[in-house]
Scaffold this active site. Structure first.
Site, PDB file in Angstrom:
ATOM      1  N   CYS A  86       0.258  39.690  17.792  1.00  9.05           N
ATOM      2  CA  CYS A  86      -0.428  40.006  16.971  1.00  9.05           C
ATOM      3  C   CYS A  86      -1.276  40.795  18.650  1.00  9.05           C
ATOM      4  CB  CYS A  86      -1.364  40.211  15.840  1.00  9.05           C
ATOM      5  SG  CYS A  86      -0.280  40.079  14.095  1.00  9.05           S
TER       6      CYS A  86
ATOM      7  N   HIS B  88      -6.523  45.231  16.046  1.00 13.85           N
ATOM      8  CA  HIS B  88      -5.785  44.928  15.734  1.00 13.85           C
ATOM      9  C   HIS B  88      -5.658  45.999  13.807  1.00 13.85           C
ATOM     10  CE1 HIS B  88      -2.212  43.232  14.093  1.00 13.85           C
ATOM     11  NE2 HIS B  88      -3.033  42.353  14.086  1.00 13.85           N
TER      12      HIS B  88
ATOM     13  N   ASN C  38       0.176  45.313   8.085  1.00 16.84           N
ATOM     14  CA  ASN C  38      -0.292  45.091  10.394  1.00 16.84           C
ATOM     15  C   ASN C  38       1.014  45.413  10.996  1.00 16.84           C
ATOM     16  OD1 ASN C  38      -0.170  43.327  12.376  1.00 16.84           O
ATOM     17  ND2 ASN C  38      -0.830  41.919  10.467  1.00 16.84           N
TER      18      ASN C  38
HETATM   19  O1  UT7 Z   1      -2.054  39.443  12.296  1.00 15.18           O
HETATM   20  C1  UT7 Z   1      -2.930  37.955  12.351  1.00 15.18           C
HETATM   21  C2  UT7 Z   1      -3.992  37.886  12.114  1.00 15.18           C
HETATM   22  N1  UT7 Z   1      -3.661  37.892  10.396  1.00 15.18           N
HETATM   23  C3  UT7 Z   1      -4.774  38.123   9.469  1.00 15.18           C
HETATM   24  O2  UT7 Z   1      -6.060  38.661  10.038  1.00 15.18           O
HETATM   25  C4  UT7 Z   1      -5.151  38.517   7.836  1.00 15.18           C
HETATM   26  C5  UT7 Z   1      -6.083  37.460   7.840  1.00 15.18           C
HETATM   27  N2  UT7 Z   1      -6.426  37.226   6.508  1.00 15.18           N
HETATM   28  C6  UT7 Z   1      -6.164  38.280   5.747  1.00 15.18           C
HETATM   29  O3  UT7 Z   1      -6.216  39.028   6.089  1.00 15.18           O
HETATM   30  C7  UT7 Z   1      -6.575  37.706   3.785  1.00 15.18           C
HETATM   31  O4  UT7 Z   1      -6.922  36.153   3.820  1.00 15.18           O
HETATM   32  C8  UT7 Z   1      -5.359  37.256   3.011  1.00 15.18           C
HETATM   33  C9  UT7 Z   1      -5.074  39.425   2.809  1.00 15.18           C
HETATM   34  C10 UT7 Z   1      -4.069  37.287   3.679  1.00 15.18           C
HETATM   35  C11 UT7 Z   1      -5.599  36.870   1.844  1.00 15.18           C
HETATM   36  O5  UT7 Z   1      -7.157  37.663   0.802  1.00 15.18           O
HETATM   37  P1  UT7 Z   1      -8.043  36.173   0.621  1.00 15.18           P
HETATM   38  O6  UT7 Z   1      -8.996  37.413   0.408  1.00 15.18           O
HETATM   39  O7  UT7 Z   1      -8.207  35.655   1.664  1.00 15.18           O
HETATM   40  O8  UT7 Z   1      -7.343  36.031  -0.354  1.00 15.18           O
HETATM   41  P2  UT7 Z   1      -6.665  34.519  -0.598  1.00 15.18           P
HETATM   42  O9  UT7 Z   1      -5.760  33.922   0.188  1.00 15.18           O
HETATM   43  O10 UT7 Z   1      -7.666  33.702  -0.925  1.00 15.18           O
HETATM   44  O11 UT7 Z   1      -6.542  34.602  -2.319  1.00 15.18           O
HETATM   45  C12 UT7 Z   1      -6.702  34.794  -3.912  1.00 15.18           C
HETATM   46  C13 UT7 Z   1      -6.177  34.780  -4.283  1.00 15.18           C
HETATM   47  C14 UT7 Z   1      -5.014  33.505  -4.904  1.00 15.18           C
HETATM   48  O12 UT7 Z   1      -5.149  33.031  -5.886  1.00 15.18           O
HETATM   49  P3  UT7 Z   1      -6.194  31.994  -7.086  1.00 15.18           P
HETATM   50  O13 UT7 Z   1      -5.494  30.768  -5.857  1.00 15.18           O
HETATM   51  O14 UT7 Z   1      -7.656  32.500  -6.250  1.00 15.18           O
HETATM   52  O15 UT7 Z   1      -6.013  32.113  -8.635  1.00 15.18           O
HETATM   53  C15 UT7 Z   1      -3.750  33.806  -4.279  1.00 15.18           C
HETATM   54  O16 UT7 Z   1      -2.769  33.423  -4.906  1.00 15.18           O
HETATM   55  O17 UT7 Z   1      -4.773  35.772  -4.558  1.00 15.18           O
HETATM   56  C16 UT7 Z   1      -3.704  35.458  -4.647  1.00 15.18           C
HETATM   57  N3  UT7 Z   1      -3.414  36.042  -4.578  1.00 15.18           N
HETATM   58  C17 UT7 Z   1      -2.332  37.137  -4.543  1.00 15.18           C
HETATM   59  N4  UT7 Z   1      -2.528  38.385  -5.946  1.00 15.18           N
HETATM   60  C18 UT7 Z   1      -1.634  38.970  -5.742  1.00 15.18           C
HETATM   61  C19 UT7 Z   1      -2.536  35.665  -2.798  1.00 15.18           C
HETATM   62  N5  UT7 Z   1      -1.542  37.134  -2.515  1.00 15.18           N
HETATM   63  C20 UT7 Z   1      -1.530  37.889  -3.686  1.00 15.18           C
HETATM   64  C21 UT7 Z   1      -1.011  39.165  -3.564  1.00 15.18           C
HETATM   65  N6  UT7 Z   1      -0.746  39.443  -4.807  1.00 15.18           N
HETATM   66  N7  UT7 Z   1      -0.132  40.039  -2.403  1.00 15.18           N
END
Ligand code: UT7
Length: 325
Positions: A115, A252, A282
């Protein structure tokens, strides 16, 4: 004192026609439009059609940038393509673009920094120009990230999209101050110890397959806001400008919450951060030039503006580039 500055002559972009909305994704994977919008800001993304390759997207973006810059193919000395999704393991996408543009001289190669690829490419292009090894450079960021998705993994497949953007840079003259037009500096960083946070679980010398993108999203998120803010501050400091003087930030586009968090950390108004995340998702190395092209086309970024581009991605790699437009 007169110095060589890599000045941006024009930019262009290209998106595949097919659009995939959050609602459509929610039909095939356990997610929802609400979750994706609230956690990322993404509403839809473009997806390359079957048979549509990274070099196809890159070629159209290159043509648009050359037209916008009013530069002919025969004037180019170098093509750099930032990509992590090449058509083939080799040769580079850049040499394919060279052939398709009808460029029969100079050199062409790809840069791989995931990225952060466009920022790394900007640094390479700027240094080629400053060293006198190239006068006019076509820099492209192009990706078909959809090809690296595990479409059963809701934690990654909702985040990425396909697209390409490009700029044309040419050697010009400056006085050596932040008032000069062109690239004022680039700051690059990496930390290979953080491999496991974001990688693809395949490749030619491991599985012999392309593999799928794997990410520890929360951990990447934490590093992103800190590293991006630090690289912005380092770039501004080296150029002798205050961050508040920077007209536009072209980040980005990984997550709207990262853009907002960076703006908050630097006490800057969020409106100065160009966001295309809702429309593009992204697009890895393509996201910065895609956002640039949007903000130039709608008149926000104007000649003379101070523009800060930044990114962070797999490796981990990150960095920033400060350009007087
Ligand atoms: O391009 C390179 C750089 N990349 C980035 O900078 C990405 C950085 N990370 C992020 O943008 C975020 O961490 C994400 C968007 C990937 C995830 O968001 P988050 O607020 O960190 O969510 P999380 O991973 O802590 O997940 C929260 C909950 C989980 O459920 P439980 O364990 O709380 O029951 C996940 O299983 O949301 C769930 N979850 C989803 N639910 C519905 C994860 N993905 C999804 C989804 N739809 N697509």
């Amino acid at each position: 004192m007169s110095v060589i500055r890599s000045q941006v002559l024009g930019c262009g972009a290209f998106l595949p026609a097919k659009i995939l909305t959050n609602a459509e994704l929610a039909r095939t994977v356990d997610t929802s439009d609400e979750w994706i919008r609230a956690r990322t800001g993404i509403e839809r993304r473009h997806i390359a059609a079957k048979g549509e390759t990274t070099s196809d997207l890159a070629f159209h973006a290159a043509q648009a940038a050359l037209k916008n810059a009013d530069v002919g193919v025969d004037e180019l000395d170098l093509i750099i393509v930032a990509t992590t999704t090449p058509d083939e393991t080799f040769p580079s996408v850049a040499t394919k673009i060279q052939a398709r543009l009808g460029m029969t001289r100079g050199a062409a190669f790809d840069v791989q920094a995931v990225c952060s690829g466009f920022i790394y490419g900007l640094s390479v292009a700027d240094n080629f120009i400053k060293a006198g090894q190239a006068k006019t450079v076509l820099l492209i960021g192009a990706e078909t990230m959809s090809r690296l998705m595990d479409w059963n993994d809701r934690t990654t497949c909702v985040l990425f999209g396909d697209g390409a953007g490009a700029i044309v840079l040419r050697a010009g003259e400056g006085a050596g101050s932040a008032k000069d037009r062109g690239v004022l500096n680039t700051k690059l960083y990496s930390d290979g110890r953080l491999h496991d946070l974001l990688y693809v679980d395949g490749g030619p010398s491991t599985t012999g397959t392309t593999g799928f993108l794997r990410m520890q999203g929360k951990e990447v998120f934490k590093h992103a806001v800190i590293n991006i803010a630090d690289s912005i501050l380092a770039s501004a400091k080296e150029a002798g400008v205050d961050v508040a003087e920077i007209d536009w930030f072209v980040p980005h586009q990984a997550n709207q919450r990262i853009l907002d968090g960076t703006a908050r950390r630097l006490h800057l108004p969020g409106e100065r951060f160009i966001s295309t995340i809702a429309e593009h998702g992204n697009t890895s190395a393509a996201s910065v030039p895609l956002a640039l092209a949007v903000a130039v086309a709608d008149g926000r970024i104007k000649k003379g503006d101070l523009v800060l581009m930044e990114a962070m991605g797999g490796g981990l790699t990150w960095g920033a580039g400060l350009v007087r437009w």
